[in-house]
Design a protein around this motif. Sequence first.
Motif, PDB file in Angstrom:
ATOM      1  N   GLY A  14       0.811  -1.210   0.000  1.00 13.40           N
ATOM      2  CA  GLY A  14       0.000   0.000   0.000  1.00 13.40           C
ATOM      3  C   GLY A  14       0.847   1.264   0.000  1.00 13.40           C
ATOM      4  N   ARG A  15       0.187   2.364   0.325  1.00 14.79           N
ATOM      5  CA  ARG A  15       0.874   3.653   0.356  1.00 14.79           C
ATOM      6  C   ARG A  15       1.322   3.975   1.767  1.00 14.79           C
ATOM      7  NH1 ARG A  15      -1.904   8.566  -2.611  1.00 14.79           N
ATOM      8  NH2 ARG A  15      -3.363   8.378  -0.887  1.00 14.79           N
ATOM      9  N   PRO A  16       2.502   4.565   1.917  1.00 19.12           N
ATOM     10  CA  PRO A  16       2.913   5.022   3.246  1.00 19.12           C
ATOM     11  C   PRO A  16       2.107   6.247   3.652  1.00 19.12           C
ATOM     12  CG  PRO A  16       4.505   5.717   1.599  1.00 19.12           C
ATOM     13  CD  PRO A  16       3.498   4.872   0.886  1.00 19.12           C
ATOM     14  N   ARG A  17       2.241   6.670   4.906  1.00 21.95           N
ATOM     15  CA  ARG A  17       1.517   7.830   5.413  1.00 21.95           C
ATOM     16  C   ARG A  17       2.479   8.742   6.168  1.00 21.95           C
ATOM     17  NH1 ARG A  17      -1.482   5.793   2.375  1.00 21.95           N
ATOM     18  NH2 ARG A  17      -3.682   5.287   2.619  1.00 21.95           N
ATOM     19  N   SER A  18       2.136  10.028   6.250  1.00 18.47           N
ATOM     20  CA  SER A  18       2.992  10.973   6.975  1.00 18.47           C
ATOM     21  C   SER A  18       2.155  12.117   7.527  1.00 18.47           C
ATOM     22  CB  SER A  18       4.084  11.530   6.048  1.00 18.47           C
ATOM     23  OG  SER A  18       3.497  12.244   4.970  1.00 18.47           O
ATOM     24  N   ALA A  19       2.713  12.792   8.515  1.00 17.67           N
ATOM     25  CA  ALA A  19       2.062  13.968   9.096  1.00 17.67           C
ATOM     26  C   ALA A  19       3.130  14.898   9.663  1.00 17.67           C
ATOM     27  CB  ALA A  19       1.083  13.570  10.194  1.00 17.67           C
ATOM     28  N   ARG A  20       2.911  16.178   9.489  1.00 19.33           N
ATOM     29  CA  ARG A  20       3.778  17.203  10.088  1.00 19.33           C
ATOM     30  C   ARG A  20       2.999  17.829  11.233  1.00 19.33           C
ATOM     31  NH1 ARG A  20       4.582  22.634  10.232  1.00 19.33           N
ATOM     32  NH2 ARG A  20       6.736  23.425  10.134  1.00 19.33           N
ATOM     33  N   VAL A  21       3.553  17.753  12.437  1.00 17.08           N
ATOM     34  CA  VAL A  21       2.842  18.220  13.626  1.00 17.08           C
ATOM     35  C   VAL A  21       3.678  19.259  14.359  1.00 17.08           C
ATOM     36  CG1 VAL A  21       1.649  17.531  15.735  1.00 17.08           C
ATOM     37  CG2 VAL A  21       1.860  15.899  13.841  1.00 17.08           C
ATOM     38  N   GLU A  22       3.092  20.411  14.606  1.00 20.59           N
ATOM     39  CA  GLU A  22       3.756  21.453  15.381  1.00 20.59           C
ATOM     40  C   GLU A  22       3.178  21.441  16.791  1.00 20.59           C
ATOM     41  OE1 GLU A  22       4.405  26.313  15.365  1.00 20.59           O
ATOM     42  OE2 GLU A  22       4.245  25.214  13.457  1.00 20.59           O
ATOM     43  N   TRP A  23       3.987  21.005  17.736  1.00 15.63           N
ATOM     44  CA  TRP A  23       3.573  20.915  19.132  1.00 15.63           C
ATOM     45  C   TRP A  23       4.056  22.154  19.888  1.00 15.63           C
ATOM     46  CZ3 TRP A  23       1.036  16.334  20.441  1.00 15.63           C
ATOM     47  CH2 TRP A  23       1.218  15.249  19.596  1.00 15.63           C
ATOM     48  N   HIS A  24       3.259  22.623  20.819  1.00 19.73           N
ATOM     49  CA  HIS A  24       3.680  23.705  21.703  1.00 19.73           C
ATOM     50  C   HIS A  24       3.572  23.216  23.147  1.00 19.73           C
ATOM     51  CE1 HIS A  24       4.014  27.142  18.842  1.00 19.73           C
ATOM     52  NE2 HIS A  24       3.335  26.278  18.090  1.00 19.73           N
ATOM     53  N   ALA A  25       4.697  23.284  23.866  1.00 17.97           N
ATOM     54  CA  ALA A  25       4.773  22.726  25.220  1.00 17.97           C
ATOM     55  C   ALA A  25       3.723  23.364  26.148  1.00 17.97           C
ATOM     56  CB  ALA A  25       6.182  22.949  25.772  1.00 17.97           C
ATOM     57  N   PRO A  26       3.258  22.546  27.109  1.00 18.90           N
ATOM     58  CA  PRO A  26       3.619  21.141  27.350  1.00 18.90           C
ATOM     59  C   PRO A  26       2.839  20.197  26.443  1.00 18.90           C
ATOM     60  CG  PRO A  26       2.080  21.864  29.016  1.00 18.90           C
ATOM     61  CD  PRO A  26       2.345  23.079  28.161  1.00 18.90           C
ATOM     62  N   TRP A  27       3.514  19.150  25.973  1.00 15.14           N
ATOM     63  CA  TRP A  27       2.846  18.171  25.122  1.00 15.14           C
ATOM     64  C   TRP A  27       3.454  16.791  25.334  1.00 15.14           C
ATOM     65  CZ3 TRP A  27       6.051  15.619  21.732  1.00 15.14           C
ATOM     66  CH2 TRP A  27       7.281  16.244  21.445  1.00 15.14           C
ATOM     67  N   GLY A  28       2.668  15.787  25.080  1.00 12.18           N
ATOM     68  CA  GLY A  28       3.123  14.410  25.150  1.00 12.18           C
ATOM     69  C   GLY A  28       2.133  13.521  24.420  1.00 12.18           C
ATOM     70  N   GLN A  29       2.619  12.597  23.623  1.00 15.07           N
ATOM     71  CA  GLN A  29       1.736  11.744  22.823  1.00 15.07           C
ATOM     72  C   GLN A  29       2.255  10.312  22.836  1.00 15.07           C
ATOM     73  OE1 GLN A  29      -1.110  12.682  20.913  1.00 15.07           O
ATOM     74  NE2 GLN A  29      -1.399  10.475  20.759  1.00 15.07           N
ATOM     75  N   ARG A  30       1.351   9.385  23.070  1.00 10.81           N
ATOM     76  CA  ARG A  30       1.712   7.974  23.010  1.00 10.81           C
ATOM     77  C   ARG A  30       1.384   7.413  21.630  1.00 10.81           C
ATOM     78  NH1 ARG A  30       2.988   5.066  27.005  1.00 10.81           N
ATOM     79  NH2 ARG A  30       1.891   6.373  28.525  1.00 10.81           N
ATOM     80  N   PHE A  31       2.301   6.652  21.096  1.00 15.16           N
ATOM     81  CA  PHE A  31       2.105   5.972  19.820  1.00 15.16           C
ATOM     82  C   PHE A  31       2.093   4.475  20.126  1.00 15.16           C
ATOM     83  CE2 PHE A  31       3.743  10.086  18.948  1.00 15.16           C
ATOM     84  CZ  PHE A  31       3.196  10.472  17.731  1.00 15.16           C
ATOM     85  N   PRO A  32       0.953   3.824  20.065  1.00 19.47           N
ATOM     86  CA  PRO A  32       0.849   2.433  20.509  1.00 19.47           C
ATOM     87  C   PRO A  32       1.504   1.454  19.547  1.00 19.47           C
ATOM     88  CG  PRO A  32      -1.204   3.113  19.525  1.00 19.47           C
ATOM     89  CD  PRO A  32      -0.327   4.343  19.548  1.00 19.47           C
ATOM     90  N   SER A  33       1.698   0.247  20.038  1.00 23.06           N
ATOM     91  CA  SER A  33       2.241  -0.807  19.200  1.00 23.06           C
ATOM     92  C   SER A  33       1.335  -1.038  17.999  1.00 23.06           C
ATOM     93  CB  SER A  33       2.373  -2.095  20.021  1.00 23.06           C
ATOM     94  OG  SER A  33       2.816  -3.161  19.221  1.00 23.06           O
TER      95      SER A  33
END
Length: 323
Positions: A14-33
């Motif tokens: 298939g096709r790969p995917r991408s995203a550009r994300v601009e975070w401004h503190a405080p920030w935290g994100q979990r990326f699951p298995s």
Amino acid sequence: MDVLSDVIAIMRTGRPRSARVEWHAPWGQRFPSAPGSAGFQVVLRGSGWLLPPGGEPVALSAGDVLFFPHGHGYAIADSPFTPVAEPACDPLEETDLFASAFIEGPGAATVLLCGGYRIDASRAHPILRDLPDLIHLPAELGRHTELRVAVDLLGAEVHRPRLGADTVVSSLLDLLLLYILRAWFDSEPGHCEVTGWAAALADPQISAVLDAVHRDPARPWTVKEMGERAGLSRAAFARRFTALVGQPPLGYLTWWRLATAARLLRESEDGLGAIAARVGYTSEFSFANAFKREHGLAPGRYRREVCPPVARSSFPGSEALKT
């Protein structure tokens, strides 16, 4: 095709995917298995921390590249002490080819380029299996120039898409994967301890044979001819090849021929006789028997029943960033 190009062609679907994300503190994100996927994170601007499960936090700075070949979970935050948000959607849910998001906050900005590739584990090349759970390529002036250029181009295209963006982004994502793997094998020749694929690719004699086999799998290769190509005696070549690659030369040749045949059955309309000839079998009967031993299905049934999985991403994408 050469070895590394073949690895990417055969394992990704298939096709790969991408995203550009601009975070401004405080920030935290979990990326699951996300089994059956491989993901990446690139710090385009600012800094952050990788929070691996069960491991020590890793400081990240602008230009750092992270690659997760086996889809293991992790978290990224502006500080090791910032609580991380759980993803808001299934990480394998279908998303756009690329997306852009802005996460408000009072603190300093960090811009990440994240993305993912769907991997079919049933046809993954042994090179992929040898890779560690995390590849961290820190930004170093003058190193991995092609990788840095691909990152810059991809980040700019995702941030401000122009005409033809779908084709450009898709191509750049494939280039990024190639450059990440190339950078790893160039800089870490001793890290693949199980079957030694990094060492095999770094060995001029074994690498030359692998390249020749991948470029012409239909050739009636013998161990003697492979040894001559490597400039070694038959016995010395067989020992070195087996030690580095993890299987004897003709065993690897057979595996590669049948892996290539499976890809041709999925992606082309060629008849079984033509495919058999392209991978080095002189008859459909011998090809069918060998294929069934390797894949558990006769070639015709494989073509009818085994469809490429729907392309999905290995990262939450913009939908998961609405937290």
